[in-house]
Design a protein around this motif. Structure first.
Motif, mmCIF file in Angstrom:
data_model
loop_
_atom_site.group_PDB
_atom_site.id
_atom_site.type_symbol
_atom_site.label_atom_id
_atom_site.label_comp_id
_atom_site.label_asym_id
_atom_site.label_seq_id
_atom_site.Cartn_x
_atom_site.Cartn_y
_atom_site.Cartn_z
ATOM 1 N N GLU A 1 39.490 34.385 42.644
ATOM 2 C CA GLU A 1 38.191 33.216 43.233
ATOM 3 C C GLU A 1 39.843 32.703 44.534
ATOM 4 O O GLU A 1 39.391 32.604 45.909
ATOM 5 N N GLN B 1 28.083 41.054 37.374
ATOM 6 C CA GLN B 1 28.041 39.899 37.420
ATOM 7 C C GLN B 1 28.977 39.236 38.269
ATOM 8 O O GLN B 1 28.487 38.382 39.494
ATOM 9 N N GLN B 2 29.804 39.762 39.056
ATOM 10 C CA GLN B 2 30.717 39.333 40.547
ATOM 11 C C GLN B 2 30.380 39.685 41.554
ATOM 12 O O GLN B 2 30.178 38.666 42.764
ATOM 13 N N THR C 1 27.714 37.405 41.877
ATOM 14 C CA THR C 1 28.699 36.254 42.598
ATOM 15 C C THR C 1 28.932 36.060 44.068
ATOM 16 O O THR C 1 28.638 35.102 44.839
ATOM 17 N N THR D 1 38.927 34.062 36.637
ATOM 18 C CA THR D 1 37.832 34.432 37.262
ATOM 19 C C THR D 1 38.017 33.920 38.901
ATOM 20 O O THR D 1 38.181 33.678 40.056
ATOM 21 N N ARG E 1 35.294 38.636 50.154
ATOM 22 C CA ARG E 1 34.187 37.691 50.332
ATOM 23 C C ARG E 1 33.636 37.925 51.952
ATOM 24 O O ARG E 1 33.244 37.755 52.366
ATOM 25 N N TRP F 1 40.120 37.286 45.665
ATOM 26 C CA TRP F 1 38.858 37.750 46.465
ATOM 27 C C TRP F 1 38.168 37.670 47.919
ATOM 28 O O TRP F 1 37.577 37.729 48.538
#
Length: 356
Positions: free
Chosen positions: A198, A241-242, A246, A194, A206, A202
């Motif tokens: 990130e 969850q992500q 998140t 993860t 994001r 991501w």
């Protein structure tokens, strides 16, 4: 809406041929599907293609919500529309300009193309970072090999599409740029944590979520260091969850095509559909096979009626879907067959000249 109508809203299906047939009428009227995707094989000439779109909308008149009419129109090798349109170059060429204004204009031109045809959804932009030179499926579909460039250009294209009145779908979360297997053929495996995602993959997603992305497409990729039991498109960790948790995304989540080899060869499509919805997906893309679409529809219906899945879970997705349709004021009204697209083609040529 009835349960049957709500389940239908969660399916976006492909069709056969260049004109509407009884099988297509059935999935619209009987399974109440929420949307259609058209591929190159569905297009004839400009006039015939617009007629097909209008026939699909007409067939939906008995249903409570208008159809998503969708297409993969990225530019470059992923261009589905008729040859009447001047070809739009791939993202890599646009990315090399490093000019967000040109990327935004690209989105605006794509929006004009699809709206002339009667479409309201474009599966673009590609937010994958082309970090693996051996990637067999992304390559020039990406704006480039670094997160800053892909983010700048991808968000600009997304905004161009949206301002042009077209629903954009960013793809392929959590990132397809570092794969060495084509998920159309089999299941890619990416051994990243993860924390690694990130720091690279991501980043564009994001940014898109901060810009209130209309919809996010989730990829069929297994990340065994994150969820060894399910590819991203079926993963409660990655979607629930992500992406939802998140990253705080509460918009529409759609799977990549569930009939692709990554799912079809490794998971039963019907069971995979249930797992995907339980993980947090709102729309299941079933791009090929009327029988497959019907089986997925029946499996979802059965899962709720048997108590395996709560109807409130279905309601969450349908609320998001209907909210997006309402936001863009979608309608099943027919669009006029264009007498000429010369002006748009001139605009595309002028824009291409700026890329050189």
């Amino acid at each position: 809406m009835t349960l049957e109508q709500k389940i239908g809203q969660m399916i976006l299906a492909g069709i056969d041929g260049t004109s509407i047939d009884q099988a297509t009428r059935t999935i619209i009227a009987k399974q109440h599907i929420g949307g259609i995707i058209l591929y190159k094989d569905n297009f004839s000439d400009l006039s015939g293609s617009v007629k097909l779109v209008n026939e699909l909308k007409k067939a939906n008149k008995g249903n409570p919500a208008p159809l998503f009419i969708s297409v993969d129109q990225e530019g470059g090798k992923v261009s589905r529309l008729p040859k009447d349109f001047v070809a739009i170059p791939d993202n890599a060429k646009v990315g090399r300009t490093d000019d967000a204004d040109l990327a935004k204009e690209m989105g605006a031109l794509l929006a004009q193309e699809v709206r002339i045809m009667g479409f309201n959804v474009d599966f673009a932009p590609v937010l994958d970072i082309n970090s693996n030179p051996k990637n067999p499926v992304i390559g020039t579909r990406s704006f480039g090999n670094n997160a800053k460039l892909v983010t700048k250009m991808g968000i600009a294209e997304m905004n161009g599409l949206r301002e042009g009145g077209t629903i954009s779908v960013v793809k392929h979360f959590p990132g397809h740029g570092d794969t060495s297997v084509d998920s159309h053929l089999d299941l890619p495996i990416v051994r990243k944590t993860t924390e690694q995602l990130e720091q690279l993959e991501w980043i564009p997603f994001r940014a898109a979520i901060k810009e209130n992305a209309d919809a996010v497409m989730v990829a069929h990729i297994l990340f065994p260091l994150i969820d060894p039991d399910a590819p991203a498109s079926l993963s409660k960790v990655i979607i629930g969850q992500q992406l939802r948790g998140t990253l705080g995304y509460d918009g529409v989540v759609i799977t990549d095509d569930m009939t692709m080899g990554a799912i079809a060869k490794n998971y039963g499509i019907e069971d995979a559909a249930i797992r995907s919805v339980e993980a947090g997906s709102d729309i299941l893309l079933i791009a090929h096979g009327y029988d497959t679409e019907k089986k997925v529809y029946n499996k979802l219906l059965q899962s709720v009626k048997s108590g395996q899945m709560r109807e409130s879970r279905i309601d969450e997705s349908v609320y998001r879907i209907l909210s997006l349709k309402r936001k863009y004021e979608l309608s099943d009204q027919p669009v006029p067959i264009p007498s000429s697209i010369d002006a748009l083609n001139d605009d595309i040529r002028n824009w291409i000249d700026l890329l050189k």
